[in-house]
Design an enzyme around this catalytic site. Structure first.
Site, PDB file in Angstrom:
ATOM      1  N   GLU A  93       7.883   7.453  -6.080  1.00  0.00           N
ATOM      2  CA  GLU A  93       7.379   6.954  -7.237  1.00  0.00           C
ATOM      3  C   GLU A  93       6.534   6.677  -7.743  1.00  0.00           C
ATOM      4  OE1 GLU A  93       7.712   2.416  -5.070  1.00  0.00           O
ATOM      5  OE2 GLU A  93       8.514   1.753  -6.761  1.00  0.00           O
ATOM      6  N   ARG A  96       2.179   6.887   7.218  1.00  0.00           N
ATOM      7  CA  ARG A  96       3.278   5.554   8.099  1.00  0.00           C
ATOM      8  C   ARG A  96       4.160   6.025   8.966  1.00  0.00           C
ATOM      9  NH1 ARG A  96       0.829   3.618   3.392  1.00  0.00           N
ATOM     10  NH2 ARG A  96       3.006   3.844   2.293  1.00  0.00           N
TER      11      ARG A  96
HETATM   12  P1  AMP Z   1       9.642   8.342  -2.546  1.00  0.00           P
HETATM   13  O1  AMP Z   1       9.441   9.990  -2.575  1.00  0.00           O
HETATM   14  O2  AMP Z   1       9.955   7.616  -3.952  1.00  0.00           O
HETATM   15  O3  AMP Z   1      10.945   7.558  -1.174  1.00  0.00           O
HETATM   16  O4  AMP Z   1       7.875   7.194  -1.458  1.00  0.00           O
HETATM   17  C1  AMP Z   1       8.438   6.907  -0.749  1.00  0.00           C
HETATM   18  C2  AMP Z   1       7.170   7.608  -0.015  1.00  0.00           C
HETATM   19  O5  AMP Z   1       6.348   6.783  -0.716  1.00  0.00           O
HETATM   20  C3  AMP Z   1       7.469   6.756   1.428  1.00  0.00           C
HETATM   21  O6  AMP Z   1       6.057   7.650   2.461  1.00  0.00           O
HETATM   22  C4  AMP Z   1       6.504   4.890   1.045  1.00  0.00           C
HETATM   23  O7  AMP Z   1       5.546   5.226   2.407  1.00  0.00           O
HETATM   24  C5  AMP Z   1       5.986   5.585   0.195  1.00  0.00           C
HETATM   25  N1  AMP Z   1       5.887   4.356  -1.193  1.00  0.00           N
HETATM   26  C6  AMP Z   1       6.713   4.618  -1.816  1.00  0.00           C
HETATM   27  N2  AMP Z   1       7.335   3.114  -3.282  1.00  0.00           N
HETATM   28  C7  AMP Z   1       6.374   2.547  -2.252  1.00  0.00           C
HETATM   29  C8  AMP Z   1       6.506   1.152  -2.256  1.00  0.00           C
HETATM   30  N3  AMP Z   1       6.664   0.758  -2.990  1.00  0.00           N
HETATM   31  N4  AMP Z   1       5.855   0.377  -1.106  1.00  0.00           N
HETATM   32  C9  AMP Z   1       5.380   1.518   0.047  1.00  0.00           C
HETATM   33  N5  AMP Z   1       5.227   2.391   0.502  1.00  0.00           N
HETATM   34  C10 AMP Z   1       5.553   3.220  -0.932  1.00  0.00           C
END
Ligand code: AMP
Length: 179
Positions: free
Chosen positions: A104, A67
């Site tokens: 996450e 995205r």
């Molecule tokens: P992080 O590495 O934990 O910061 O996760 C960020 C990436 O995972 C981004 O590319 C987001 O698009 C996706 N992502 C993680 N958690 C979510 C969430 N709760 N809703 C939407 N996208 C998420």
């Protein structure tokens, strides 16, 4: 925060859709597709990023799979500068740098072409959402492997309660919508 920014942020925030238990039980997925589907809102988001970066001598946008590509592409076009894509493992055709990361709801490897950012090039990294910061940190390390300079990490949405910005403490972080 200016009144104008606050009202823009609130309009965007009202269009983020919560999808519980996607892609795993316990995760509330922040679905930004309603913003993309509305021309005014999509333009508003891209314009906020563009106005922030147009006088910061940014030379390249680095967008994160998948995205991040949507906002990164529009922003690079607006600023008239190049776009580099950071992709999940196995998708890029040419010689690439690699970084392992955790997010996450999982883990993986990100890759970026070795020649896609130049030494000392001033880069803004962009993604739709900051959660724990693992993905963005890996993207920043890929830029640094090429010798690029991370001017800022930019997100449409930040899940502030996950404290991703502390993990990214080394870099400036900007987000439009915070939870
Ligand atoms: P992080 O590495 O934990 O910061 O996760 C960020 C990436 O995972 C981004 O590319 C987001 O698009 C996706 N992502 C993680 N958690 C979510 C969430 N709760 N809703 C939407 N996208 C998420």
């Amino acid at each position: 925060m200016s009144t104008q920014f606050k009202s823009a942020m609130e309009r965007l925030k009202a269009s983020v859709r919560d999808v519980p238990d996607f892609p795993k039980k316990g995760i509330i997925f922040k679905d930004i597709t309603p913003i993309l589907a509305n021309g005014q809102l999509f333009r508003l988001a891209v314009t906020i990023f563009a106005e922030r970066y147009q006088r910061k001598s940014v030379e390249k946008i680095v967008a994160i799979d998948a995205r991040g590509f949507i906002f990164g592409g529009a922003l690079a076009h607006y600023l008239g500068i190049g776009l580099t894509i950071v992709r999940k493992k196995g998708k890029l055709p040419y010689t690439s740098h690699h970084e392992d990361y955790e997010l996450e709801y999982g883990q993986g490897t990100l890759e970026m072409h070795v020649d896609s950012v130049e030494k000392h090039q001033r880069v803004v990294i962009i993604d739709d959402l900051l959660a724990t910061g693992g993905t963005a940190e890996a993207a920043a390390k890929l830029v640094e492997q090429c010798g690029g300079e991370v001017v800022e990490l930019a997100f449409l949405v930040e899940l502030g309660f996950l404290k991703g910005r502390y993990r990214l403490a080394k870099y400036p972080v900007f987000s439009i919508i915070n939870y």
